[in-house]
Design an enzyme around this catalytic site. Structure first.
Site, short mmCIF file in Angstrom:
data_model
loop_
_atom_site.label_atom_id
_atom_site.label_comp_id
_atom_site.label_asym_id
_atom_site.label_seq_id
_atom_site.Cartn_x
_atom_site.Cartn_y
_atom_site.Cartn_z
N LYS A 22 0.84 -1.21 0.00
CA LYS A 22 0.00 0.00 0.00
C LYS A 22 0.88 1.26 0.00
O LYS A 22 0.60 2.22 -0.70
CB LYS A 22 -0.87 0.04 1.27
N ASP A 82 -9.22 3.21 6.21
CA ASP A 82 -10.00 2.08 6.69
C ASP A 82 -11.06 1.77 5.63
O ASP A 82 -11.65 2.69 5.06
CB ASP A 82 -10.67 2.40 8.03
N GLY A 103 -9.03 -10.28 -0.10
CA GLY A 103 -10.30 -10.04 0.59
C GLY A 103 -11.49 -10.56 -0.20
O GLY A 103 -11.51 -11.71 -0.65
N TYR A 104 -12.47 -9.71 -0.41
CA TYR A 104 -13.72 -10.11 -1.06
C TYR A 104 -13.66 -9.95 -2.59
O TYR A 104 -14.69 -10.06 -3.26
CB TYR A 104 -14.87 -9.24 -0.53
N ASP A 105 -12.49 -9.69 -3.14
CA ASP A 105 -12.38 -9.42 -4.58
C ASP A 105 -13.04 -10.48 -5.48
O ASP A 105 -13.71 -10.13 -6.46
CB ASP A 105 -10.91 -9.25 -4.99
N HIS A 109 -12.54 1.84 -4.73
CA HIS A 109 -12.75 2.67 -3.55
C HIS A 109 -11.44 3.26 -3.05
O HIS A 109 -11.32 4.47 -2.86
CB HIS A 109 -13.38 1.77 -2.47
P1 IMP Z 1 -8.51 -2.48 5.41
O1 IMP Z 1 -9.16 -1.39 6.20
O2 IMP Z 1 -7.86 -1.98 4.14
O3 IMP Z 1 -7.58 -3.33 6.25
O4 IMP Z 1 -9.69 -3.46 4.93
C1 IMP Z 1 -10.50 -4.18 5.83
C2 IMP Z 1 -11.04 -5.43 5.16
O5 IMP Z 1 -11.92 -5.07 4.09
C3 IMP Z 1 -9.98 -6.32 4.54
O6 IMP Z 1 -9.46 -7.23 5.47
C4 IMP Z 1 -10.77 -7.04 3.44
O7 IMP Z 1 -11.53 -8.11 3.99
C5 IMP Z 1 -11.74 -5.97 2.99
N1 IMP Z 1 -11.18 -5.20 1.85
C6 IMP Z 1 -10.58 -3.98 1.91
N2 IMP Z 1 -10.20 -3.57 0.69
C7 IMP Z 1 -10.57 -4.56 -0.15
C8 IMP Z 1 -10.43 -4.72 -1.56
O8 IMP Z 1 -9.90 -3.87 -2.28
N3 IMP Z 1 -10.91 -5.86 -2.08
C9 IMP Z 1 -11.51 -6.83 -1.32
N4 IMP Z 1 -11.65 -6.73 -0.01
C10 IMP Z 1 -11.18 -5.61 0.58
#
Ligand code: IMP
Length: 193
Positions: free
Chosen positions: A12, A68, A149-151, A176
């Site tokens: 990131k 977040d 993640g949910y991609d 996003h």
């Molecule tokens: P974080 O705040 O970026 O750590 O995101 C929290 C959670 O949201 C992650 O652990 C994933 O489960 C989900 N998430 C965040 N960004 C993405 C993305 O770009 N694709 C899919 N899942 C995401």
């Protein structure tokens, strides 16, 4: 100018650094020897982003931003939302999370959802927030191995493939996180002109 990105994720950090002018040097939590797991105890994405940035600013006296993200599903009243990472438990496992979500949505017609990223920036004593949203639908099974993640179960509106199938360039351009970061970058660029 030095700016801390409150993340342990080098990927990131690199992604954002590439978008910033050279006059802004981005440092990670590791770079400032902060190895704490900052507790995300907020009930909204905004609160969690603020908690993380404020922890760094208050502990180290440094300008900082944090992000977040959550996946908000319409028919589940915005769940998993702020709990996206640990939806199926503290093991924070992506496959478990997707399996649980697909089960919750089993037989449901309305599968609309959106990802939302909130960025909280503390700069020279003033706080700013930026957000980015991508609308889409939750598929009925997993497609693609890309992303995280949910991609594999999120299909952005206007596309026939999930984030798990689309290239990272395409995802970054419409995601996003990409959108929220672009707002932050534009803001910082305008300040340093
Ligand atoms: P974080 O705040 O970026 O750590 O995101 C929290 C959670 O949201 C992650 O652990 C994933 O489960 C989900 N998430 C965040 N960004 C993405 C993305 O770009 N694709 C899919 N899942 C995401």
């Amino acid at each position: 100018m030095k700016l801390i990105f409150a993340t342990h994720n080098d990927h990131k950090l690199k992604e954002v650094q590439q978008l910033l002018p050279e006059s802004i040097e981005l440092l990670s939590l590791k770079d400032i020897q902060c190895f704490n797991e900052i507790p995300e105890t907020g009930e909204t994405l905004e609160e969690n982003a603020k908690i993380k940035a404020d922890f760094v600013t208050q502990t180290y006296g440094l300008d900082c931003f944090s992000d977040d993200t959550g996946l908000l599903v319409n028919t589940l009243d915005g769940a998993p939302g702020v709990y996206s990472a640990r939806y199926a438990g503290e093991q924070k496992n992506a496959v478990d999370n997707m399996t649980k979500l697909l089960l919750e949505l089993d037989g449901k017609e309305n599968r609309q959802a959106h990802f939302k990223t909130v960025i909280h920036l503390n700069l020279e004593g003033v706080s700013y927030t930026f957000d980015g949203i991508v609308e889409g639908t939750i598929t009925t099974e997993q497609y693609g191995l890309g992303g995280f993640g949910y991609d594999p179960i999120f299909k952005p509106n206007g596309y026939n493939q999930t984030f798990g199938e689309l290239s990272s360039e395409t995802k970054n351009a419409i995601s996003h996180r990409g959108r929220a970061i672009q707002k932050l970058v534009n803001f910082l660029k305008n300040r340093t002109l």
